[in-house]
Design an enzyme around this catalytic site. Structure first.
Site, mmCIF file in Angstrom:
data_model
loop_
_atom_site.group_PDB
_atom_site.id
_atom_site.type_symbol
_atom_site.label_atom_id
_atom_site.label_comp_id
_atom_site.label_asym_id
_atom_site.label_seq_id
_atom_site.Cartn_x
_atom_site.Cartn_y
_atom_site.Cartn_z
ATOM 1 N N GLY A 203 0.537 -0.710 -0.036
ATOM 2 C CA GLY A 203 0.219 0.196 -0.160
ATOM 3 C C GLY A 203 0.751 1.091 0.340
ATOM 4 N N GLN B 28 3.464 9.686 1.901
ATOM 5 C CA GLN B 28 4.456 9.483 1.439
ATOM 6 C C GLN B 28 5.444 9.293 -0.208
ATOM 7 O OE1 GLN B 28 2.687 4.948 2.094
ATOM 8 N NE2 GLN B 28 4.784 5.105 2.903
ATOM 9 N N CYS C 291 7.439 -0.368 6.202
ATOM 10 C CA CYS C 291 6.098 0.669 5.406
ATOM 11 C C CYS C 291 7.281 0.997 4.905
ATOM 12 C CB CYS C 291 6.225 1.526 6.853
ATOM 13 S SG CYS C 291 5.864 2.819 6.137
ATOM 14 N N LEU C 292 7.020 1.282 3.408
ATOM 15 C CA LEU C 292 8.290 1.858 2.450
ATOM 16 C C LEU C 292 9.038 3.174 3.272
ATOM 17 C CD1 LEU C 292 6.252 0.946 -0.702
ATOM 18 C CD2 LEU C 292 7.962 -0.442 -0.032
ATOM 19 N N HIS D 194 -3.102 0.758 8.443
ATOM 20 C CA HIS D 194 -2.165 0.914 7.797
ATOM 21 C C HIS D 194 -1.943 2.616 6.763
ATOM 22 C CE1 HIS D 194 2.533 0.821 7.494
ATOM 23 N NE2 HIS D 194 2.378 1.771 6.522
ATOM 24 N N GLU D 195 -3.162 2.343 5.575
ATOM 25 C CA GLU D 195 -2.671 3.330 4.895
ATOM 26 C C GLU D 195 -3.432 4.530 5.011
ATOM 27 O OE1 GLU D 195 -0.539 3.733 2.917
ATOM 28 O OE2 GLU D 195 0.300 1.379 3.216
ATOM 29 N N HIS E 251 -1.723 6.894 7.735
ATOM 30 C CA HIS E 251 -0.387 7.530 6.974
ATOM 31 C C HIS E 251 -1.570 9.096 6.595
ATOM 32 C CE1 HIS E 251 2.411 6.193 6.486
ATOM 33 N NE2 HIS E 251 2.950 5.131 5.536
HETATM 34 ZN ZN LIG Z 1 3.370 2.908 5.316
#
Ligand SMILES: [Zn+2]
Length: 177
Positions: free
Chosen positions: A46, A51, A95-96, A137-138, A141
């Site tokens: 995701g 991000q 997480c990226l 999670h997304e 953000h």
């Molecule tokens: Zn993340």
């Protein structure tokens, strides 16, 4: 196709609350496409707009299972909101935008999400298990929350310290001329 640069913790953009999307034009569609390209190239499960340094409420998810490498199921959610959550699960997340860390996070087992599609039409979605985790999670953000914010203060601090140490070690490396 455009791959966007993914920003990393502790970039302050990641801690801001993002604003709702109000314009549903070609620019939004192109940005969503770039986000999907970026997510698939990463690869990740995701990606949220902050991000890639844009504080708007848009997320993309790739719900393809690990054992189905050629089957990509992607979804774009604009202004997503969790309208119901139940049950509990512990899921190991990464997480990226958070380098070199995976940790167990407490999440709801099932969620219902309302959102808009890229044309501004209202939609809903129910998810459980891994997909429910990705959505939580997304959507976090978009409110400036990272998965490390769900860890104990001690664990979080240990991670921040390890990052600082890595940066220091890197700064110490001799410069190549
Ligand atoms: Zn993340």
């Amino acid at each position: 196709m455009a791959i966007l640069p993914i920003i990393k913790f502790p970039n302050p953009i990641l801690t801001r609350v993002s604003v709702p999307v109000t314009e549903f034009g070609p620019d939004l569609k192109e940005f969503a496409k770039d986000m999907l390209d970026t997510l698939i190239a990463a690869p990740g499960a995701g990606l949220a707009a902050p991000q890639v340094a844009r504080n708007i409420r848009l997320i993309v998810i790739d719900d393809s299972e690990i054992d189905e490498p050629h089957y990509v199921r992607t979804l774009t959610l604009v202004n997503p909101e969790i309208t119901a959550a139940e049950g509990k699960q512990v899921y190991k997340e990464g997480c990226l935008s958070v380098t070199d860390l995976e940790a167990n996070v407490n999440r709801s087992e099932r969620v219902e999400v309302s959102f808009l599609d890229l044309d501004g039409n209202p939609r809903t979605l129910s998810a459980e298990g891994r997909k429910a985790v990705i959505l939580q999670h997304e959507i976090d953000h978009l409110d400036g929350i990272l998965f490390i914010d769900h860890l104990s203060p001690l664990k979080r601090e240990m991670y921040v310290k390890s990052l600082r140490k890595k940066k220091k070690d890197k700064d110490k490396e001799p410069q190549k001329s």
